[in-house]
Design a protein around this motif. Structure first.
Motif, PDB file in Angstrom:
ATOM      1  N   GLY A 193      -9.238  -8.950   5.789  1.00  0.00           N
ATOM      2  CA  GLY A 193      -7.931  -9.132   5.184  1.00  0.00           C
ATOM      3  C   GLY A 193      -7.892  -8.821   3.701  1.00  0.00           C
ATOM      4  N   HIS A 194      -8.792  -7.954   3.248  1.00  0.00           N
ATOM      5  CA  HIS A 194      -8.846  -7.590   1.829  1.00  0.00           C
ATOM      6  C   HIS A 194      -9.007  -6.067   1.712  1.00  0.00           C
ATOM      7  CE1 HIS A 194      -9.009 -11.628   0.063  1.00  0.00           C
ATOM      8  NE2 HIS A 194      -9.755 -11.960   1.109  1.00  0.00           N
ATOM      9  N   MET A 195      -7.893  -5.354   1.622  1.00  0.00           N
ATOM     10  CA  MET A 195      -7.939  -3.906   1.559  1.00  0.00           C
ATOM     11  C   MET A 195      -8.382  -3.392   0.190  1.00  0.00           C
ATOM     12  SD  MET A 195      -7.468  -3.028   4.546  1.00  0.00           S
ATOM     13  CE  MET A 195      -7.459  -1.250   4.299  1.00  0.00           C
ATOM     14  N   MET A 196      -8.482  -4.291  -0.811  1.00  0.00           N
ATOM     15  CA  MET A 196      -9.016  -3.860  -2.107  1.00  0.00           C
ATOM     16  C   MET A 196     -10.494  -3.504  -2.000  1.00  0.00           C
ATOM     17  SD  MET A 196      -6.581  -3.642  -4.270  1.00  0.00           S
ATOM     18  CE  MET A 196      -5.695  -2.982  -2.840  1.00  0.00           C
ATOM     19  N   ALA A 231     -13.251  -4.343 -15.525  1.00  0.00           N
ATOM     20  CA  ALA A 231     -11.847  -3.906 -15.560  1.00  0.00           C
ATOM     21  C   ALA A 231     -11.004  -4.762 -14.619  1.00  0.00           C
ATOM     22  CB  ALA A 231     -11.752  -2.433 -15.166  1.00  0.00           C
ATOM     23  N   ALA A 232     -11.568  -5.111 -13.467  1.00  0.00           N
ATOM     24  CA  ALA A 232     -10.845  -5.966 -12.512  1.00  0.00           C
ATOM     25  C   ALA A 232     -10.638  -7.357 -13.088  1.00  0.00           C
ATOM     26  CB  ALA A 232     -11.628  -6.054 -11.198  1.00  0.00           C
ATOM     27  N   VAL A 233     -11.652  -7.890 -13.753  1.00  0.00           N
ATOM     28  CA  VAL A 233     -11.540  -9.208 -14.386  1.00  0.00           C
ATOM     29  C   VAL A 233     -10.461  -9.188 -15.462  1.00  0.00           C
ATOM     30  CG1 VAL A 233     -12.715 -10.881 -15.865  1.00  0.00           C
ATOM     31  CG2 VAL A 233     -13.911  -9.906 -13.900  1.00  0.00           C
ATOM     32  N   TYR A 293      -9.699 -11.042  -6.951  1.00  0.00           N
ATOM     33  CA  TYR A 293      -9.533  -9.590  -7.050  1.00  0.00           C
ATOM     34  C   TYR A 293     -10.803  -8.913  -7.539  1.00  0.00           C
ATOM     35  CZ  TYR A 293      -7.805  -5.103  -8.897  1.00  0.00           C
ATOM     36  OH  TYR A 293      -7.627  -3.768  -9.184  1.00  0.00           O
ATOM     37  N   PHE A 294     -11.405  -9.464  -8.598  1.00  0.00           N
ATOM     38  CA  PHE A 294     -12.591  -8.822  -9.168  1.00  0.00           C
ATOM     39  C   PHE A 294     -13.745  -8.801  -8.176  1.00  0.00           C
ATOM     40  CE2 PHE A 294     -14.039 -13.120  -9.678  1.00  0.00           C
ATOM     41  CZ  PHE A 294     -15.424 -13.033  -9.712  1.00  0.00           C
ATOM     42  N   LEU A 295     -13.825  -9.833  -7.323  1.00  0.00           N
ATOM     43  CA  LEU A 295     -14.921  -9.915  -6.354  1.00  0.00           C
ATOM     44  C   LEU A 295     -14.836  -8.771  -5.353  1.00  0.00           C
ATOM     45  CD1 LEU A 295     -17.291 -11.373  -5.020  1.00  0.00           C
ATOM     46  CD2 LEU A 295     -15.637 -12.771  -3.764  1.00  0.00           C
ATOM     47  N   GLY A 300     -16.430  -3.631  -3.253  1.00  0.00           N
ATOM     48  CA  GLY A 300     -16.009  -2.305  -2.821  1.00  0.00           C
ATOM     49  C   GLY A 300     -16.669  -1.207  -3.633  1.00  0.00           C
ATOM     50  N   ALA A 301     -16.776  -1.416  -4.940  1.00  0.00           N
ATOM     51  CA  ALA A 301     -17.419  -0.418  -5.800  1.00  0.00           C
ATOM     52  C   ALA A 301     -18.885  -0.250  -5.417  1.00  0.00           C
ATOM     53  CB  ALA A 301     -17.295  -0.833  -7.269  1.00  0.00           C
ATOM     54  N   ALA A 302     -19.554  -1.370  -5.124  1.00  0.00           N
ATOM     55  CA  ALA A 302     -20.956  -1.300  -4.723  1.00  0.00           C
ATOM     56  C   ALA A 302     -21.103  -0.587  -3.376  1.00  0.00           C
ATOM     57  CB  ALA A 302     -21.538  -2.712  -4.637  1.00  0.00           C
ATOM     58  N   ALA A 303     -20.222  -0.923  -2.431  1.00  0.00           N
ATOM     59  CA  ALA A 303     -20.308  -0.325  -1.092  1.00  0.00           C
ATOM     60  C   ALA A 303     -19.985   1.159  -1.118  1.00  0.00           C
ATOM     61  CB  ALA A 303     -19.358  -1.053  -0.140  1.00  0.00           C
TER      62      ALA A 303
END
Length: 325
Positions: A193-196, A231-233, A293-295, A300-303
């Motif tokens: 449930g987190h498309m971010m 940037a997300a934080v 959001y930052f999490l 996602g960035a890592a994956a």
């Protein structure tokens, strides 16, 4: 004579302070217009990435001429809106279609304007169904790209289109493999449930990694990951603290968040345009999702970063051959 021409162009360029002010004004005006008109789809986070790439970064990271770039962004916006609002298909099919359109634009144009991925996939992932999105993309892309020459003193910002391009066959294989990873992560995002988890700016970054023919140090990728998380934080933090809690206008908090990201990028000497888009994407996330959001951006960035590295390793033998131009 050439040295003199370059010096003249540099001397005629606006000051860095003025350029930064213009970039913040564009971001503030975009978010402000969305507030006044109460049309959230006017917020196009990739505008922040475009200002970094075409205005602020010492060297533009994309190979494309401004006029062609505007056309590509507009086409991508139209395709994204069409897939989101008009294509009667499951979300995963729409994601695959959007990604495919972005990859096709890059390969067919022989350029590297990777923000087209975000322009296509943002409406798909967020469910945009108003044509205001297309208008916003067209206006913002035109302003940012067509003014890039003036910002750089008439010298132009983008690199020559064919410089450093991978062979088409290799591009198709790499983009195809990355699509497989994107779809796997999309399934996971839907389940959680987190498309971010597959935020469009992160896909832009991953596409840039797989399509880059040059070696990329792991340490640089780690720094990029940290910058995106920061940037997300900053984006979520400024919106949550200034707008949601204190009631300050969103255009002010968005400009503040973008300014902080630019400061961080300057201190690190790391001009990674998708980080700017990550900052503004926080203004399209439901308020309840801001604390985490930052999490999801970091995960996602890592994956996606790991996926991009895997694609490069899988296709390494093909890029050992001399590049065709």
């Amino acid at each position: 004579m050439k040295m003199k021409e370059k010096r003249t162009a540099r001397d005629s360029a606006p000051s860095k302070g003025l350029v930064l002010g213009l970039a913040l004004a564009v971001i503030g005006a975009m978010v402000g217009a969305a507030e006044i008109l109460k049309i959230e789809d006017i917020i196009f986070p990739e505008a922040a990435a475009l200002t970094i790439g075409f205005w602020i970064a010492p060297v533009c990271p994309w190979r494309v001429e401004p006029q062609k770039g505007v056309a590509m962004m507009v086409i991508a916006g139209v395709l994204g809106y069409g897939i989101s609002a008009l294509l009667p298909a499951p979300l995963l099919v729409k994601i695959a279609a959007g990604y495919g359109c972005g990859a096709a634009l890059i390969v067919l144009s022989r350029s590297s304007l990777y923000p087209v991925f975000s322009a296509v996939m943002l409406p798909v992932i967020l469910g945009v169904d108003t044509s205001a999105y297309v208008a916003a993309v067209a206006v913002l892309a035109s302003v940012i790209l067509l003014l890039s020459g003036a910002v750089h003193g008439g010298a132009g910002a983008a690199q020559p289109e064919q410089e450093g391009a991978l062979p088409v066959k290799v591009q198709l294989i790499r983009f195809g493999l990355l699509l497989a990873f994107v779809l796997i992560l999309a399934v996971l995002g839907v389940r959680l449930g987190h498309m971010m988890f597959i935020a469009p700016p992160l896909i832009v970054g991953a596409a840039g990694i797989v399509d880059n023919p040059k070696p990329i140090p792991i340490l640089l990728l780690v720094k990029i990951l940290i910058l995106c998380a920061a940037a997300a934080v900053l984006g979520a933090g400024c919106r949550l603290a200034l707008t949601e809690t204190m009631g300050i206008a969103a255009w002010i908090s968005a400009a503040a968040a973008f300014a902080l990201v630019l400061l961080l990028a300057w201190r690190w000497g790391l001009w990674f345009p998708p980080a700017g888009a990550v900052t503004l994407l926080a203004y399209l996330v439901p308020a309840r999702g801001l604390p985490t959001y930052f999490l999801w951006i970091a995960l996602g960035a890592a994956a996606l970063g790991a996926s991009a590295v895997a694609v490069r390793l899988i296709t390494k033998k093909q890029t050992d051959k001399p590049l065709r131009y």
